[in-house]
Design a protein around this motif. Structure first.
Motif, PDB file in Angstrom:
ATOM      1  N   VAL A  97       9.689   8.755   4.383  1.00 22.06           N
ATOM      2  CA  VAL A  97       9.805   8.600   6.121  1.00 22.06           C
ATOM      3  C   VAL A  97       9.570   7.821   7.152  1.00 22.06           C
ATOM      4  N   HIS A  98      10.380   7.550   7.434  1.00 26.48           N
ATOM      5  CA  HIS A  98      10.003   6.177   8.160  1.00 26.48           C
ATOM      6  C   HIS A  98      10.197   6.076  10.047  1.00 26.48           C
ATOM      7  N   ARG A  99       8.744   6.203  10.058  1.00 20.71           N
ATOM      8  CA  ARG A  99       8.112   6.494  11.666  1.00 20.71           C
ATOM      9  C   ARG A  99       8.696   5.023  12.474  1.00 20.71           C
ATOM     10  N   GLN A 100       7.714   5.397  14.283  1.00 22.38           N
ATOM     11  CA  GLN A 100       7.932   4.010  14.258  1.00 22.38           C
ATOM     12  C   GLN A 100       6.363   3.142  13.846  1.00 22.38           C
ATOM     13  N   GLY A 101       7.032   2.327  13.793  1.00 20.95           N
ATOM     14  CA  GLY A 101       5.575   1.236  12.596  1.00 20.95           C
ATOM     15  C   GLY A 101       4.795   2.328  11.713  1.00 20.95           C
ATOM     16  N   CYS A 102       4.400   3.346  10.941  1.00 22.22           N
ATOM     17  CA  CYS A 102       4.592   3.848   9.768  1.00 22.22           C
ATOM     18  C   CYS A 102       5.497   4.729   9.043  1.00 22.22           C
ATOM     19  N   ALA A 103       5.134   4.625   7.600  1.00 26.01           N
ATOM     20  CA  ALA A 103       6.093   5.973   6.697  1.00 26.01           C
ATOM     21  C   ALA A 103       4.692   6.761   6.455  1.00 26.01           C
ATOM     22  N   VAL A 104       5.920   7.716   6.455  1.00 29.14           N
ATOM     23  CA  VAL A 104       4.912   9.036   6.110  1.00 29.14           C
ATOM     24  C   VAL A 104       5.474   9.460   4.335  1.00 29.14           C
ATOM     25  N   VAL A 105       4.878   9.024   3.611  1.00 28.66           N
ATOM     26  CA  VAL A 105       4.288   9.534   1.623  1.00 28.66           C
ATOM     27  C   VAL A 105       4.121  11.136   2.040  1.00 28.66           C
ATOM     28  N   ILE A 151       0.597  -1.407   0.076  1.00 29.91           N
ATOM     29  CA  ILE A 151      -0.062  -0.054  -0.248  1.00 29.91           C
ATOM     30  C   ILE A 151       1.054   1.349   0.214  1.00 29.91           C
ATOM     31  N   ILE A 152       2.076   1.258   0.802  1.00 35.88           N
ATOM     32  CA  ILE A 152       2.629   2.507   1.037  1.00 35.88           C
ATOM     33  C   ILE A 152       3.121   2.152  -0.602  1.00 35.88           C
ATOM     34  N   ASP A 153       4.301   1.154  -1.870  1.00 35.96           N
ATOM     35  CA  ASP A 153       4.190   1.659  -3.632  1.00 35.96           C
ATOM     36  C   ASP A 153       3.047   2.085  -3.244  1.00 35.96           C
ATOM     37  N   ALA A 154       1.795   1.377  -4.051  1.00 33.76           N
ATOM     38  CA  ALA A 154       1.108   2.031  -4.605  1.00 33.76           C
ATOM     39  C   ALA A 154       0.709   3.544  -4.250  1.00 33.76           C
ATOM     40  N   CYS A 155       0.623   4.197  -2.750  1.00 28.82           N
ATOM     41  CA  CYS A 155      -0.047   5.288  -2.446  1.00 28.82           C
ATOM     42  C   CYS A 155       1.454   6.605  -3.103  1.00 28.82           C
ATOM     43  N   GLU A 156       2.752   5.965  -2.734  1.00 29.77           N
ATOM     44  CA  GLU A 156       3.524   6.803  -3.869  1.00 29.77           C
ATOM     45  C   GLU A 156       3.591   7.337  -5.421  1.00 29.77           C
ATOM     46  N   ALA A 157       2.894   5.575  -5.602  1.00 32.04           N
ATOM     47  CA  ALA A 157       3.104   5.858  -7.476  1.00 32.04           C
ATOM     48  C   ALA A 157       1.624   6.803  -7.718  1.00 32.04           C
ATOM     49  N   ALA A 158       0.443   6.479  -6.785  1.00 28.59           N
ATOM     50  CA  ALA A 158      -0.503   7.648  -7.715  1.00 28.59           C
ATOM     51  C   ALA A 158      -0.301   8.752  -7.284  1.00 28.59           C
ATOM     52  N   ILE A 159       0.734   8.943  -6.116  1.00 30.06           N
ATOM     53  CA  ILE A 159       1.475  10.641  -6.170  1.00 30.06           C
ATOM     54  C   ILE A 159       1.900  10.822  -7.330  1.00 30.06           C
ATOM     55  N   ARG A 160       3.382  10.212  -7.590  1.00 23.12           N
ATOM     56  CA  ARG A 160       3.299  10.718  -8.996  1.00 23.12           C
ATOM     57  C   ARG A 160       2.865  10.316 -10.321  1.00 23.12           C
ATOM     58  N   LEU A 205     -17.599  -9.283  -4.825  1.00 24.69           N
ATOM     59  CA  LEU A 205     -17.278  -8.240  -5.550  1.00 24.69           C
ATOM     60  C   LEU A 205     -16.217  -7.680  -4.560  1.00 24.69           C
ATOM     61  N   MET A 206     -15.718  -6.990  -3.439  1.00 27.75           N
ATOM     62  CA  MET A 206     -14.799  -6.528  -2.709  1.00 27.75           C
ATOM     63  C   MET A 206     -13.692  -7.416  -2.949  1.00 27.75           C
ATOM     64  N   ASP A 207     -13.231  -8.849  -2.847  1.00 30.49           N
ATOM     65  CA  ASP A 207     -12.962  -9.299  -3.426  1.00 30.49           C
ATOM     66  C   ASP A 207     -11.715  -9.288  -4.788  1.00 30.49           C
ATOM     67  N   ASP A 208     -13.513  -8.930  -5.930  1.00 32.42           N
ATOM     68  CA  ASP A 208     -12.543  -8.836  -7.247  1.00 32.42           C
ATOM     69  C   ASP A 208     -12.078  -7.835  -7.491  1.00 32.42           C
ATOM     70  N   HIS A 209     -12.133  -6.558  -6.529  1.00 31.48           N
ATOM     71  CA  HIS A 209     -11.755  -5.263  -6.704  1.00 31.48           C
ATOM     72  C   HIS A 209     -10.325  -4.227  -5.420  1.00 31.48           C
ATOM     73  N   VAL A 210     -11.059  -5.407  -4.554  1.00 31.63           N
ATOM     74  CA  VAL A 210     -10.098  -4.705  -3.372  1.00 31.63           C
ATOM     75  C   VAL A 210      -8.702  -5.818  -3.096  1.00 31.63           C
ATOM     76  N   GLY A 211      -9.303  -6.582  -2.441  1.00 28.21           N
ATOM     77  CA  GLY A 211      -8.804  -7.615  -1.910  1.00 28.21           C
ATOM     78  C   GLY A 211      -8.109  -7.461  -0.605  1.00 28.21           C
ATOM     79  N   PRO A 212      -7.473  -8.244  -0.024  1.00 31.42           N
ATOM     80  CA  PRO A 212      -6.875  -7.738   1.068  1.00 31.42           C
ATOM     81  C   PRO A 212      -5.927  -6.463   1.777  1.00 31.42           C
ATOM     82  N   LYS A 213      -5.233  -6.148   2.198  1.00 26.86           N
ATOM     83  CA  LYS A 213      -3.943  -5.408   2.883  1.00 26.86           C
ATOM     84  C   LYS A 213      -2.557  -6.666   1.947  1.00 26.86           C
ATOM     85  N   TYR A 214      -1.878  -5.685   1.696  1.00 23.66           N
ATOM     86  CA  TYR A 214      -0.886  -6.740   1.133  1.00 23.66           C
ATOM     87  C   TYR A 214       0.135  -5.686   1.326  1.00 23.66           C
TER      88      TYR A 214
END
Length: 257
Positions: free
Chosen positions: A121-129, A101-110, A248-257
């Protein structure tokens, strides 16, 4: 002497709230140098292609599908803050447990602002894109003071057109920020024997009535059945549990990865 990329990196990290000490240790440069660079270097993303919303005849954002996804992420885990000289930075805070999801967020911004730099920026438990641009408030007019659930969140007509055209991208962004796919289980006695049954469901959790309404309204148009759950008498969770809707949700969204 330090190259321009190191200088810009240092300025960007400080702008995101990092201390001079931590940036100095990470990059191996002095705090004095970082302070001097702040006054001499344009923020990352200051120069970029014009915003399609700032034109005499406004147009849609670059890559509307990516924008719909990024809009979902922004409404859940994003914020926009003013920097200097009319520049703003978009920040989306995401759990390190989901690197995809972090990769997908960066790709969407670009995809939405291809000429602007993006950093993490990596912080405790999270990444700030994070990405700098003059135009984030143009692209996300929901930006404003205060928490999102304490003020109205209403899409502009051009945003509504994008969401209606790319509804699954919008739903995926919302789920990737404030949703999840889980597996529930129950037991049932069949022919005298107790058996365990498991079934998946999706949850979306957000304190903003307006953001939940945007989510459920989009699900309605997609034919996804949902129910509202409450916490202490207040609406809070949206559940998708019926088998056809989960499929339907599985076909278009799916689990987080």
């Amino acid at each position: 002497m330090y190259d321009i990329s190191t200088r810009k990196r240092a300025v960007a990290l400080v702008a995101q709230g990092r201390s001079f000490n931590s940036v100095s240790r990470e990059l191996g440069v002095s705090r004095h140098a970082i302070r001097s660079w702040q006054t001499r270097i344009e923020p990352l993303g200051h120069v970029g292609r014009p915003c399609p919303r700032c034109r005499k005849v406004p147009g849609p954002p670059q890559n509307p599908a990516a924008y719909a996804y990024l809009l979902g992420l922004y409404l859940g885990d994003g914020c926009i803050n003013a920097h200097r000289r009319g520049v703003y930075f978009l920040r989306v805070v995401l759990d390190l447990a989901w690197p995809g999801i972090i990769d997908a967020c960066e790709a969407a911004i670009r995809a939405v602002r291809p000429d602007n730099s993006v950093c993490r920026v990596h912080r405790q438990g999270c990444a700030v894109v994070t990405s700098f641009s003059k135009h984030w408030p143009c692209l996300f007019p929901q930006h404003g003071p205060g928490r999102k659930h304490e003020r109205p969140i209403v899409l502009e007509p051009w945003q509504r057109t994008i969401v209606d055209t790319h509804p699954w991208d919008f739903v995926r962004g919302l789920i990737h920020s404030d949703g999840c796919r889980i597996t529930n289980w129950t037991t049932r006695v069949v022919a005298g024997e107790r058996k365990r049954y498991e079934y998946p469901r999706y949850f979306f959790t957000n304190k903003s009535d307006d953001i939940r309404d945007l989510y459920t309204g989009t699900l309605d148009r997609l034919g996804v059945e949902w129910t509202q759950c409450t916490r202490d008498g207040d609406a809070y969770n949206v559940s998708v549990a019926r088998k056809a809707s989960v499929t339907l949700m599985d076909d278009h969204v799916g689990p987080k990865y």
